[in-house]
Design an enzyme around this catalytic site. Structure first.
Site, short mmCIF file in Angstrom:
data_model
loop_
_atom_site.label_atom_id
_atom_site.label_comp_id
_atom_site.label_asym_id
_atom_site.label_seq_id
_atom_site.Cartn_x
_atom_site.Cartn_y
_atom_site.Cartn_z
N THR A 63 58.80 53.94 49.02
CA THR A 63 57.78 54.97 49.26
C THR A 63 57.90 56.09 48.23
OG1 THR A 63 58.13 54.58 51.60
CG2 THR A 63 56.75 56.45 51.03
N HIS A 80 56.59 50.14 59.28
CA HIS A 80 57.76 49.97 58.42
C HIS A 80 58.63 48.83 58.92
CE1 HIS A 80 61.46 50.76 56.25
NE2 HIS A 80 60.79 51.61 55.49
N ASP A 121 51.56 51.84 50.05
CA ASP A 121 52.62 52.29 49.14
C ASP A 121 53.33 51.13 48.42
OD1 ASP A 121 54.06 51.48 51.40
OD2 ASP A 121 55.35 53.27 51.46
N HIS A 122 53.55 50.02 49.13
CA HIS A 122 54.23 48.86 48.53
C HIS A 122 54.10 47.70 49.51
CE1 HIS A 122 57.29 49.90 51.46
NE2 HIS A 122 57.29 51.13 50.96
C1 GP9 Z 1 60.88 57.11 55.19
C2 GP9 Z 1 59.68 56.40 54.67
C3 GP9 Z 1 59.93 54.93 54.50
O1 GP9 Z 1 60.79 58.49 55.17
O2 GP9 Z 1 59.21 56.98 53.52
O3 GP9 Z 1 60.62 54.66 53.37
P1 GP9 Z 1 60.61 53.27 52.60
O4 GP9 Z 1 61.75 52.46 53.13
O5 GP9 Z 1 59.31 52.58 52.81
O6 GP9 Z 1 60.78 53.69 51.21
MN MN Z 2 57.30 52.80 52.30
#
Ligand code: GP9
Ligand code: MN
Length: 615
Positions: A294, A409, A468-469
């Site tokens: 992220t 997530h 984001d990914h």
């Molecule tokens: C945690 C969120 C998730 O604050 O940004 O992180 P990631 O594992 O997707 O980088």
């Molecule tokens: Mn993320």
């Protein structure tokens, strides 16, 4: 026979070496998915852990007689833990851990539910030899003797010989490996995991030397490169939304394949599908993140620079100079804020946001978080947006507000009351749940947009939503194949790295899908042009996605890239239209450009070159 003077020391040491060697081999062979083709690759895999096993355990020679046995055990234990960390990391990322990833552990909340989900009962086998050695060490009548200089020298010589044999075999097997060191997996496969870690250590030290030598000449060279590749903005859209608010929403782990997809006859993203009908939607848009996940996506968007090949820039270089989106907008009277329902130290955001120029970070401490309204890493998306609204309403326009969602997530945990769609029934629970957490995220967005409309912000803001990914890594690909009903080819795998990008501009009622190939690095110039901000003086590597001059080209951190007609991945060139394997020469015209992009961007970060830039 010098080796058998002080016998118990040597027998104990050699047994530990042999067991560690076998274990290192087993890790690559059985605990990861590395495919070996041919006898030579198998031989390499057997040979490559020998030198490092000998050397690592010989560290015990530097300790006195009394401590020798226990230091063998301690070093063996620490090295085994490193192997285990590699296995856990590999299980999700299909990649090996790097030093920055280990050092950034405190910034990502240490070990979490995500880590537990990656453990397997077979992992105990990694520790069996240690247990046996420990029992032996306790029982044996221990009569350690000094290790002579000659014995040490002989040990190192044997190790070096094995190392040379390893290098020679790798050279014979794949002479190209020494030219392109982008691929961590290939290095581990060729030289073994422990040697890979040594290589990683050395590559982390290189930027330290580069930083000491940095000068404004370095910046000038890069400025020239950037200027040469600058394109003009879309003449109709440039400045059309001057002084409007910017609302940026990071969609956790959201990939393009969920858009317009139905599972069991139900839409996975009904709200996003509707929003697309009245927004710009980029369907050939890729994430470009690496180990910073992220935070890499955030970095790409705020700076239009590439993330680092290893570790997160947020964690590694928070003290370097940037000219980020909040700072640029601040000069035009904007305030910049971030909303995220997790601890402020995660990904070192609290430090980095200061460097990037954010005025305020609303994090866990600003939200009411309870047992019921949190899951996995933090606040669930619905209460997150609900509670954020109170703060949003206090913002003075024009503002730039970034919202980072969290519910979707890994390992995609969801409470029964939040399940809004029947999951698919692949063999992988992770994959099945993913569709439910995406559906929940979509619901949260729907409600947030209702609020934005009610408060008038919908019509006075440029709203940008981006995945984001990836969420489903290669490790769970089989489950995805079952849901999508297709076998994934290398080209399809790259296509899976697409994430949705949706841009809604004030007053827009009609949707338009744009097929230009682009990536997260392009968001900033695209946005700045809508706001009428000239980007020609910035050090950036992205291009306006609305510009008629934008070429179809996106570069990934591992050196892969996609053009209008070709996909270059895993050292092979494919034709995009049908996935056919092509001669490498078809992709070669882009090689230099690809390397220049990554290397120039890295140099800006490593050498802290923006410190020399006049702003
Ligand atoms: C945690 C969120 C998730 O604050 O940004 O992180 P990631 O594992 O997707 O980088
Ligand atoms: Mn993320």
């Amino acid at each position: 026979m010098i080796f058998f003077r002080g016998r118990s020391t040597w027998i104990f040491y050699l047994t530990a070496v042999i067991l560690f060697w076998l274990k290192s081999y087993a890790v690559l062979q059985f605990y990861t998915d590395l495919k070996t083709t041919g006898l030579l690759q198998q031989i390499i895999l057997w040979i490559n852990p020998i030198a490092s096993s000998i050397l690592v355990l010989s560290l015990s020679f530097f300790f006195g007689k009394k401590l020798r046995g226990s230091t063998v055990l301690i070093v063996d234990f620490l090295a085994t833990m490193l192997l285990y960390a590699d296995i856990l990391y590999y299980r999700f990322y299909i990649d090996f851990i790097t030093l920055p990833v280990i050092t950034q552990l405190p910034n990502v909340g240490g070990l979490s539910q995500s880590t537990v989900a990656l453990a397997s009962p077979y992992d105990v086998f990694l520790f069996v030899d240690l247990l046996a050695l420990f029992v032996w060490w306790r029982k044996d009548e221990w009569r350690p003797t000094p290790v002579t200089k000659k014995q040490r020298g002989l040990t190192v010589t044997v190790a070096v010989l094995f190392l040379l044999a390893n290098v020679a075999l790798v050279k014979a097997e794949n002479p190209n490996l020494f030219k392109a060191f982008y691929n961590r997996e290939a290095i581990a496969k060729a030289f073994g995991i422990m040697n890979y870690h040594l290589y990683d250590l050395v590559s982390q030290l290189k930027p330290v030397a580069a930083l000491a030598l940095a000068s404004d000449n370095d910046l000038e060279e890069i400025q020239r490169y950037v200027a040469e590749h600058e394109i003009s903005p879309n003449p109709v859209l440039f400045g059309k939304y001057k002084n409007q608010n910017v609302i940026l929403i990071s969609l956790e782990s959201t990939q393009t394949f969920v858009i317009h997809r139905k599972v069991n006859g139900q839409e996975v993203t009904p709200f996003l599908n509707d929003l697309i009908d009245e927004s710009y939607y980029f369907d050939h848009f890729y994430h470009q993140t690496e180990q910073g996940k992220t935070s890499d996506a955030e970095f790409l968007i705020d700076n239009s620079l590439y993330p680092l090949p290893s570790g997160s820039v947020f964690v590694r270089y928070p003290d370097h100079e940037y000219e980020a989106l909040p700072e640029i907008l601040d000069r035009r009277g904007y305030q910049s804020v971030v909303f995220h329902g997790n601890d402020r130290t995660f990904w070192n955001r609290d430090d980095m946001y200061d460097s990037l120029g954010y005025d305020r970070f609303y994090s866990a401490r600003d939200y009411r978080m309870t047992e019921e309204n949190t899951i996995n890493y933090g606040l669930k998306d619905i209460p997150f947006f609900e509670q954020s609204m109170k703060y949003v309403k206090q913002l003075e326009p024009p503002f730039y507000a970034k919202f980072i969602t969290l519910s979707n997530h890994f390992p995609f945990l969801i409470d029964p009351e939040d399940e809004l769609i029947d999951p698919p029934n692949s063999d992988y629970e992770i994959v099945n749940r993913y569709f439910m957490t995406v559906r929940y995220e979509d619901e949260a967005l729907k409600r947030f947009f209702q609020e934005l409309k009610a408060s008038g912000l919908y019509d006075s803001s440029i709203i940008v939503l981006y995945g984001d990914h990836y969420g489903i890594s290669e490790a769970y690909e089989e489950g995805l194949e079952q849901v999508l009903g297709e076998q994934l080819s290398p080209v399809e795998r790259i296509r899976l790295q697409r994430v949705p990008l949706i841009i809604h501009v004030p007053g827009q009622t009609e949707g338009k899908t744009i097929h230009t190939v682009g990536g997260e690095i392009d968001i900033r110039p695209t946005l700045l042009h809508l706001l009428g901000i000239d980007t020609s003086k910035f050090i950036h590597f992205g291009h306006d996605l609305f510009s008629p001059e934008k070429e179809d080209f996106v570069v990934f951190r591992d050196g892969s890239f996609v053009t209008d007609a070709y996909v270059y991945t895993g050292n092979e060139c494919y034709r995009k239209s049908d996935g056919a394997l092509m001669a490498k020469s078809m992709c070669r015209p882009w090689f230099d450009r690809r390397s220049a992009e990554l290397e120039n961007s890295d140099q800006v970060i490593y050498q802290n070159l923006l410190q020399f830039k006049e702003k």
